[in-house]
Design a protein around this motif. Structure first.
Motif, PDB file in Angstrom:
ATOM      1  N   MET A   1       0.839  -1.181   0.000  1.00  0.00           N
ATOM      2  CA  MET A   1       0.000   0.000   0.000  1.00  0.00           C
ATOM      3  C   MET A   1       0.883   1.244   0.000  1.00  0.00           C
ATOM      4  N   PRO A   2       0.617   2.227  -0.891  1.00  0.00           N
ATOM      5  CA  PRO A   2       1.466   3.423  -0.950  1.00  0.00           C
ATOM      6  C   PRO A   2       1.292   4.290   0.294  1.00  0.00           C
ATOM      7  N   HIS A   3       2.375   4.931   0.675  1.00  0.00           N
ATOM      8  CA  HIS A   3       2.352   5.872   1.785  1.00  0.00           C
ATOM      9  C   HIS A   3       1.612   7.131   1.331  1.00  0.00           C
ATOM     10  N   ILE A   4       0.938   7.808   2.239  1.00  0.00           N
ATOM     11  CA  ILE A   4       0.130   8.976   1.874  1.00  0.00           C
ATOM     12  C   ILE A   4       0.961  10.074   1.213  1.00  0.00           C
ATOM     13  N   TYR A   5       2.259  10.143   1.519  1.00  0.00           N
ATOM     14  CA  TYR A   5       3.079  11.190   0.938  1.00  0.00           C
ATOM     15  C   TYR A   5       4.038  10.675  -0.133  1.00  0.00           C
ATOM     16  N   ASP A   6       3.800   9.476  -0.672  1.00  0.00           N
ATOM     17  CA  ASP A   6       4.557   9.045  -1.841  1.00  0.00           C
ATOM     18  C   ASP A   6       4.188   9.986  -2.969  1.00  0.00           C
ATOM     19  N   THR A   7       5.161  10.320  -3.802  1.00  0.00           N
ATOM     20  CA  THR A   7       4.897  11.293  -4.858  1.00  0.00           C
ATOM     21  C   THR A   7       4.975  10.664  -6.233  1.00  0.00           C
ATOM     22  N   CYS A   8       4.381  11.360  -7.182  1.00  0.00           N
ATOM     23  CA  CYS A   8       4.442  10.929  -8.572  1.00  0.00           C
ATOM     24  C   CYS A   8       4.335  12.163  -9.455  1.00  0.00           C
ATOM     25  N   ALA A   9       4.730  12.016 -10.692  1.00  0.00           N
ATOM     26  CA  ALA A   9       4.599  13.099 -11.668  1.00  0.00           C
ATOM     27  C   ALA A   9       3.124  13.298 -11.971  1.00  0.00           C
ATOM     28  N   GLY A  10       2.792  14.498 -12.307  1.00  0.00           N
ATOM     29  CA  GLY A  10       1.416  14.820 -12.659  1.00  0.00           C
ATOM     30  C   GLY A  10       1.388  15.727 -13.871  1.00  0.00           C
ATOM     31  N   PRO A  11       0.305  16.439 -14.058  1.00  0.00           N
ATOM     32  CA  PRO A  11       0.164  17.268 -15.253  1.00  0.00           C
ATOM     33  C   PRO A  11       1.031  18.522 -15.260  1.00  0.00           C
ATOM     34  N   ILE A  12       1.581  18.924 -14.109  1.00  0.00           N
ATOM     35  CA  ILE A  12       2.470  20.085 -14.068  1.00  0.00           C
ATOM     36  C   ILE A  12       3.903  19.571 -14.154  1.00  0.00           C
ATOM     37  N   GLU A  13       4.543  19.827 -15.268  1.00  0.00           N
ATOM     38  CA  GLU A  13       5.870  19.280 -15.537  1.00  0.00           C
ATOM     39  C   GLU A  13       6.889  19.698 -14.481  1.00  0.00           C
ATOM     40  N   GLY A  14       7.673  18.728 -14.035  1.00  0.00           N
ATOM     41  CA  GLY A  14       8.741  18.973 -13.080  1.00  0.00           C
ATOM     42  C   GLY A  14       8.318  18.936 -11.625  1.00  0.00           C
ATOM     43  N   LEU A  15       7.025  18.756 -11.374  1.00  0.00           N
ATOM     44  CA  LEU A  15       6.514  18.752 -10.014  1.00  0.00           C
ATOM     45  C   LEU A  15       6.072  17.344  -9.641  1.00  0.00           C
ATOM     46  N   TYR A  16       6.494  16.877  -8.488  1.00  0.00           N
ATOM     47  CA  TYR A  16       6.125  15.556  -7.985  1.00  0.00           C
ATOM     48  C   TYR A  16       5.356  15.735  -6.681  1.00  0.00           C
ATOM     49  N   LEU A  17       4.106  15.285  -6.690  1.00  0.00           N
ATOM     50  CA  LEU A  17       3.231  15.443  -5.537  1.00  0.00           C
ATOM     51  C   LEU A  17       2.523  14.132  -5.240  1.00  0.00           C
ATOM     52  N   PRO A  18       1.973  13.991  -4.032  1.00  0.00           N
ATOM     53  CA  PRO A  18       1.171  12.805  -3.732  1.00  0.00           C
ATOM     54  C   PRO A  18      -0.058  12.751  -4.644  1.00  0.00           C
ATOM     55  N   PRO A  19      -0.493  11.560  -5.012  1.00  0.00           N
ATOM     56  CA  PRO A  19      -1.672  11.430  -5.880  1.00  0.00           C
ATOM     57  C   PRO A  19      -2.905  12.171  -5.348  1.00  0.00           C
ATOM     58  N   ILE A  20      -3.074  12.201  -4.041  1.00  0.00           N
ATOM     59  CA  ILE A  20      -4.213  12.922  -3.460  1.00  0.00           C
ATOM     60  C   ILE A  20      -4.136  14.412  -3.810  1.00  0.00           C
ATOM     61  N   ALA A  21      -2.937  14.977  -3.739  1.00  0.00           N
ATOM     62  CA  ALA A  21      -2.761  16.394  -4.071  1.00  0.00           C
ATOM     63  C   ALA A  21      -3.104  16.646  -5.531  1.00  0.00           C
ATOM     64  N   TRP A  22      -2.641  15.753  -6.415  1.00  0.00           N
ATOM     65  CA  TRP A  22      -2.960  15.922  -7.841  1.00  0.00           C
ATOM     66  C   TRP A  22      -4.467  15.891  -8.070  1.00  0.00           C
ATOM     67  N   GLU A  23      -5.161  15.018  -7.358  1.00  0.00           N
ATOM     68  CA  GLU A  23      -6.616  14.915  -7.517  1.00  0.00           C
ATOM     69  C   GLU A  23      -7.310  16.208  -7.088  1.00  0.00           C
ATOM     70  N   VAL A  24      -6.887  16.756  -5.959  1.00  0.00           N
ATOM     71  CA  VAL A  24      -7.493  18.008  -5.489  1.00  0.00           C
ATOM     72  C   VAL A  24      -7.179  19.151  -6.453  1.00  0.00           C
ATOM     73  N   LEU A  25      -5.944  19.236  -6.919  1.00  0.00           N
ATOM     74  CA  LEU A  25      -5.584  20.295  -7.870  1.00  0.00           C
ATOM     75  C   LEU A  25      -6.387  20.165  -9.164  1.00  0.00           C
ATOM     76  N   ARG A  26      -6.586  18.943  -9.621  1.00  0.00           N
ATOM     77  CA  ARG A  26      -7.403  18.733 -10.818  1.00  0.00           C
ATOM     78  C   ARG A  26      -8.822  19.223 -10.571  1.00  0.00           C
ATOM     79  N   ARG A  27      -9.377  18.857  -9.430  1.00  0.00           N
ATOM     80  CA  ARG A  27     -10.739  19.254  -9.084  1.00  0.00           C
ATOM     81  C   ARG A  27     -10.862  20.777  -8.979  1.00  0.00           C
ATOM     82  N   GLU A  28      -9.803  21.438  -8.510  1.00  0.00           N
ATOM     83  CA  GLU A  28      -9.793  22.895  -8.377  1.00  0.00           C
ATOM     84  C   GLU A  28      -9.382  23.590  -9.677  1.00  0.00           C
ATOM     85  N   ASN A  29      -9.161  22.812 -10.737  1.00  0.00           N
ATOM     86  CA  ASN A  29      -8.785  23.311 -12.060  1.00  0.00           C
ATOM     87  C   ASN A  29      -7.455  24.079 -12.037  1.00  0.00           C
ATOM     88  N   ILE A  30      -6.516  23.588 -11.245  1.00  0.00           N
ATOM     89  CA  ILE A  30      -5.167  24.151 -11.206  1.00  0.00           C
ATOM     90  C   ILE A  30      -4.302  23.259 -12.077  1.00  0.00           C
TER      91      ILE A  30
END
Length: 82
Positions: A1-30
């Motif tokens: 099971m992944p740790h809550i603060y494991d990071t991964c690449a997302g839609p913002i190039e060069g930034l690695y954040l936890p998947p939960i953060a990416w989901e919230v940013l997507r929902r907030e249209n950031i």
């Protein structure tokens, strides 16, 4: 099971954040680094972003900023040396 603060690449190039953060940013249209920086002071207000998660995001932004400055200044000097 992944740790809550494991990071991964997302839609913002060069930034690695936890998947939960990416989901919230997507929902907030950031979707860009500029949009994220503009909202960095109010991340805790987004549903799903805890104080600790906001800290993780701001830390990631702090690490990306010096790299962007280096690459933009390098591009500036590359034109002179061409």
């Amino acid at each position: 099971m992944p740790h809550i603060y494991d990071t991964c690449a997302g839609p913002i190039e060069g930034l690695y954040l936890p998947p939960i953060a990416w989901e919230v940013l997507r929902r907030e249209n950031i979707q860009t680094m500029d949009q994220l920086r503009a909202n960095a002071d109010r991340l805790e207000q987004f549903d799903g972003i805890s104080d600790r998660m906001a800290q993780v995001i701001r830390l990631a932004l702090a690490y990306v900023a010096p790299f962007e400055e280096q690459t933009s200044s390098r591009k500036h000097f590359d034109a002179w040396s061409a």
